[in-house]
Design a protein around this motif. Sequence first.
Motif, PDB file in Angstrom:
ATOM      1  N   ASN A  33      59.195 -35.686  34.397  1.00  0.00           N
ATOM      2  CA  ASN A  33      59.931 -34.404  33.277  1.00  0.00           C
ATOM      3  C   ASN A  33      61.681 -34.412  33.884  1.00  0.00           C
ATOM      4  O   ASN A  33      62.111 -34.475  33.003  1.00  0.00           O
ATOM      5  CB  ASN A  33      59.055 -32.716  33.668  1.00  0.00           C
ATOM      6  CG  ASN A  33      58.479 -32.411  32.646  1.00  0.00           C
ATOM      7  OD1 ASN A  33      58.094 -33.942  32.186  1.00  0.00           O
ATOM      8  ND2 ASN A  33      58.099 -31.649  32.300  1.00  0.00           N
ATOM      9  N   HIS A  34      61.521 -34.453  34.822  1.00  0.00           N
ATOM     10  CA  HIS A  34      62.905 -34.834  36.056  1.00  0.00           C
ATOM     11  C   HIS A  34      63.726 -36.444  35.849  1.00  0.00           C
ATOM     12  O   HIS A  34      64.895 -36.336  35.625  1.00  0.00           O
ATOM     13  CB  HIS A  34      63.182 -34.097  37.274  1.00  0.00           C
ATOM     14  CG  HIS A  34      63.241 -33.021  37.161  1.00  0.00           C
ATOM     15  ND1 HIS A  34      62.167 -32.253  37.670  1.00  0.00           N
ATOM     16  CD2 HIS A  34      63.754 -31.450  37.237  1.00  0.00           C
ATOM     17  CE1 HIS A  34      61.820 -30.432  37.765  1.00  0.00           C
ATOM     18  NE2 HIS A  34      63.868 -30.573  37.076  1.00  0.00           N
ATOM     19  N   ARG A  99      60.993 -26.145  30.566  1.00  0.00           N
ATOM     20  CA  ARG A  99      61.699 -25.686  31.041  1.00  0.00           C
ATOM     21  C   ARG A  99      63.018 -26.379  31.469  1.00  0.00           C
ATOM     22  O   ARG A  99      64.388 -25.906  31.767  1.00  0.00           O
ATOM     23  CB  ARG A  99      60.893 -24.917  31.801  1.00  0.00           C
ATOM     24  CG  ARG A  99      61.951 -24.523  33.477  1.00  0.00           C
ATOM     25  CD  ARG A  99      60.679 -24.605  34.603  1.00  0.00           C
ATOM     26  NE  ARG A  99      59.702 -22.947  34.253  1.00  0.00           N
ATOM     27  CZ  ARG A  99      60.220 -22.523  34.790  1.00  0.00           C
ATOM     28  NH1 ARG A  99      61.381 -22.019  35.394  1.00  0.00           N
ATOM     29  NH2 ARG A  99      59.185 -21.035  34.493  1.00  0.00           N
ATOM     30  N   ASP A 123      57.233 -22.554  30.525  1.00  0.00           N
ATOM     31  CA  ASP A 123      56.028 -21.461  30.986  1.00  0.00           C
ATOM     32  C   ASP A 123      57.209 -20.420  30.675  1.00  0.00           C
ATOM     33  O   ASP A 123      58.382 -20.515  31.171  1.00  0.00           O
ATOM     34  CB  ASP A 123      55.818 -21.817  31.649  1.00  0.00           C
ATOM     35  CG  ASP A 123      54.544 -22.861  31.680  1.00  0.00           C
ATOM     36  OD1 ASP A 123      53.995 -22.917  31.425  1.00  0.00           O
ATOM     37  OD2 ASP A 123      54.281 -23.627  33.512  1.00  0.00           O
ATOM     38  N   PHE A 125      56.361 -17.229  32.460  1.00  0.00           N
ATOM     39  CA  PHE A 125      55.553 -16.275  33.466  1.00  0.00           C
ATOM     40  C   PHE A 125      56.614 -15.233  34.047  1.00  0.00           C
ATOM     41  O   PHE A 125      56.213 -14.438  34.423  1.00  0.00           O
ATOM     42  CB  PHE A 125      55.033 -16.456  34.265  1.00  0.00           C
ATOM     43  CG  PHE A 125      55.586 -17.965  35.496  1.00  0.00           C
ATOM     44  CD1 PHE A 125      56.661 -17.722  36.197  1.00  0.00           C
ATOM     45  CD2 PHE A 125      55.241 -19.098  34.799  1.00  0.00           C
ATOM     46  CE1 PHE A 125      56.938 -18.968  36.956  1.00  0.00           C
ATOM     47  CE2 PHE A 125      55.708 -20.266  35.448  1.00  0.00           C
ATOM     48  CZ  PHE A 125      57.317 -19.948  36.543  1.00  0.00           C
ATOM     49  N   ILE A 130      69.725 -19.360  33.891  1.00  0.00           N
ATOM     50  CA  ILE A 130      70.307 -20.664  34.343  1.00  0.00           C
ATOM     51  C   ILE A 130      71.393 -20.265  34.339  1.00  0.00           C
ATOM     52  O   ILE A 130      72.553 -21.264  34.517  1.00  0.00           O
ATOM     53  CB  ILE A 130      69.896 -21.212  32.753  1.00  0.00           C
ATOM     54  CG1 ILE A 130      70.991 -21.104  31.173  1.00  0.00           C
ATOM     55  CG2 ILE A 130      69.024 -21.352  32.343  1.00  0.00           C
ATOM     56  CD1 ILE A 130      71.341 -21.318  30.738  1.00  0.00           C
ATOM     57  N   ASP A 131      71.667 -19.225  35.202  1.00  0.00           N
ATOM     58  CA  ASP A 131      72.821 -19.357  36.360  1.00  0.00           C
ATOM     59  C   ASP A 131      73.940 -20.114  36.875  1.00  0.00           C
ATOM     60  O   ASP A 131      74.524 -20.663  37.126  1.00  0.00           O
ATOM     61  CB  ASP A 131      73.124 -18.268  36.489  1.00  0.00           C
ATOM     62  CG  ASP A 131      72.135 -17.587  37.873  1.00  0.00           C
ATOM     63  OD1 ASP A 131      71.105 -18.340  37.075  1.00  0.00           O
ATOM     64  OD2 ASP A 131      72.476 -17.721  38.781  1.00  0.00           O
ATOM     65  N   PRO A 173      66.091 -22.600  47.106  1.00  0.00           N
ATOM     66  CA  PRO A 173      66.742 -23.775  46.427  1.00  0.00           C
ATOM     67  C   PRO A 173      66.211 -23.696  44.918  1.00  0.00           C
ATOM     68  O   PRO A 173      65.260 -23.145  44.537  1.00  0.00           O
ATOM     69  CB  PRO A 173      66.732 -24.808  47.383  1.00  0.00           C
ATOM     70  CG  PRO A 173      65.293 -24.755  48.097  1.00  0.00           C
ATOM     71  CD  PRO A 173      65.485 -22.871  48.104  1.00  0.00           C
ATOM     72  N   GLU A 200      62.776 -30.313  46.977  1.00  0.00           N
ATOM     73  CA  GLU A 200      60.881 -30.668  46.307  1.00  0.00           C
ATOM     74  C   GLU A 200      61.186 -32.065  46.349  1.00  0.00           C
ATOM     75  O   GLU A 200      61.584 -32.777  46.278  1.00  0.00           O
ATOM     76  CB  GLU A 200      60.911 -30.289  44.979  1.00  0.00           C
ATOM     77  CG  GLU A 200      60.866 -28.533  45.563  1.00  0.00           C
ATOM     78  CD  GLU A 200      59.432 -28.029  45.608  1.00  0.00           C
ATOM     79  OE1 GLU A 200      58.266 -28.808  46.198  1.00  0.00           O
ATOM     80  OE2 GLU A 200      59.056 -27.208  46.516  1.00  0.00           O
ATOM     81  N   ARG A 352      55.433 -14.174  39.331  1.00  0.00           N
ATOM     82  CA  ARG A 352      54.452 -14.923  38.753  1.00  0.00           C
ATOM     83  C   ARG A 352      52.713 -14.041  38.712  1.00  0.00           C
ATOM     84  O   ARG A 352      52.170 -14.863  39.432  1.00  0.00           O
ATOM     85  CB  ARG A 352      54.623 -16.715  39.458  1.00  0.00           C
ATOM     86  CG  ARG A 352      53.813 -17.392  39.012  1.00  0.00           C
ATOM     87  CD  ARG A 352      54.170 -18.743  39.159  1.00  0.00           C
ATOM     88  NE  ARG A 352      53.858 -19.527  38.770  1.00  0.00           N
ATOM     89  CZ  ARG A 352      53.932 -20.896  38.461  1.00  0.00           C
ATOM     90  NH1 ARG A 352      54.445 -21.297  38.942  1.00  0.00           N
ATOM     91  NH2 ARG A 352      53.567 -21.939  37.739  1.00  0.00           N
TER      92      ARG A 352
END
Length: 460
Positions: A33-34, A99, A123, A125, A130-131, A173, A200, A352
């Motif tokens: 996705n990224h 997302r 998602d 949850f 998005i700051d 992060p 990640e 979550r």
Amino acid sequence: MTAPEVPATGWSVRAGGPGGGVVEVQGSKNCFNHLGAVALAGDGLELRLDGVPPISDLDAVTRLVTGSGVDALRVDDALLLSGRPTTGDVDPVAAGRLRVSICYAAALAANVGRAVCPYPGGDAFTARPIDLHVRVLRAAGAECGHAEGGLLAVRFRSRPRAFDVRLTSRFGPSMGASVTALLVAAQAEGVSTLRGLCPEPEVAAVVAVLRAVGVLVEEVEDGEPGVVRVHGAGGPLSGSVRLAVPPDRIEAATYLIIGALRRTPTAVAGIGVHQFPAGLREAFTRVGLELRQHRAADGRPVTTVLGHALDATRVETGPHPAFPTDVQPQMAALLTQATGASTVTERVYDSRVSHVAQLARLGLRIDVHGDRQHVPGNQHARGGRATVTDVRCGAALLAAAAVADGPVVLHDPAAHLARGYGDLPAKLAQVGMAAERLAPPPGRGQDSLPGLLVGSAPAG
Ligand code: EPU
């Protein structure tokens, strides 16, 4: 490759084989996705992603990219992205399903000067702030505001400028904001400094692609972790790069957990033991599960989970390589079967626990106190109905179904499971469970679908 459709019908599951099989691990949903967002930072960029996952997010990513004018071609399990974006309007339907859409909007705005995008979907949850993304965009010189229809509007009046930004929230992060910062900095004029870059593997994969097309990303010793300098190209990226999407450690961990609950030595192929975060491996060890690695005949790593007794433990999520939040709901489900009481503490999100109410419908009790779940052990799971509220809630419900005393009907109106788990029936069969789609009753719409009916076969 045929497009994996979002199921317009539900699923039915019948008792299957003995389990103890081998699950072929898909390419990582979150890495893929990224990585797709990099295509919107290009002009003459050719990006080939091998081993893309056969999940419905593949369609959403393809639509996001092509909706902006970039060409996308699927060849077997590869996705080829090439060309350049021609519009700053982000496909609202696809963006509403993901997302990560804000990363696409940021890359696009830095490239063509503007982007108009819905606020992130995916998602739900907890809140999806998005700051940090907006902080990056403003630091690079963008104006960010609301457009008509409740959309986010981003505008650069000139090329993005180099910036110095911190990418951490009070929870640590941010993966998404790190990718946003990398894709804007790579197109900026000058050298940007990013502080608190998320550790990640998803972020490392984007850095690998940027480096492969000639963007210098330097790690800097600056008295704190995650500081990098990005030497911007001063415009959109070009060049050709081919990358295999890393294996989906979250999918693999989910099947290992289900296999452990089925008390069979389940294997996941295409991922080695050390590709699981240390925090996850340590939690498995504390629970009494052993992970062993061998090589398949084709040279690929295979990880097998062994162990029958499940011990209680304490789990705390955190940034890589700590225990991943995306395995937290599944782990909570597993710990309901442990000997003794466990705790599961969420540290990546403010909350979550969407799985808790759904597991309760199958007779599994988890008490929530703030960010901590108290999980009594030795619980009895019963068959019944529950709702998939998000993808990992669905995964936790599959884990519960593995030990339930009867079939479980999973109502999945938004098809969350298809977003994260490709080839679900075939893979569940490998772990001693059987699932197949249910046709909706005649004349009834998708919202009234029964969803996924899950049952478990006797362990053998
Ligand atoms: N945050 C902010 N402000 C921001 C962005 C994030 O406060 O502008 C906070 C979040 O609210 C959260 C923390 O920062 O408390 C970390 O969020 P992050 O930005 O890292 O999450 P994300 O990029 O939106 C991705 C994955 C999630 C995964 C998280 C954490 C994708 C598409 N999503 O989300 O995956 O949980 O990183 O690892 O890759 C999933 O697969 O089930 C899933 C939700």
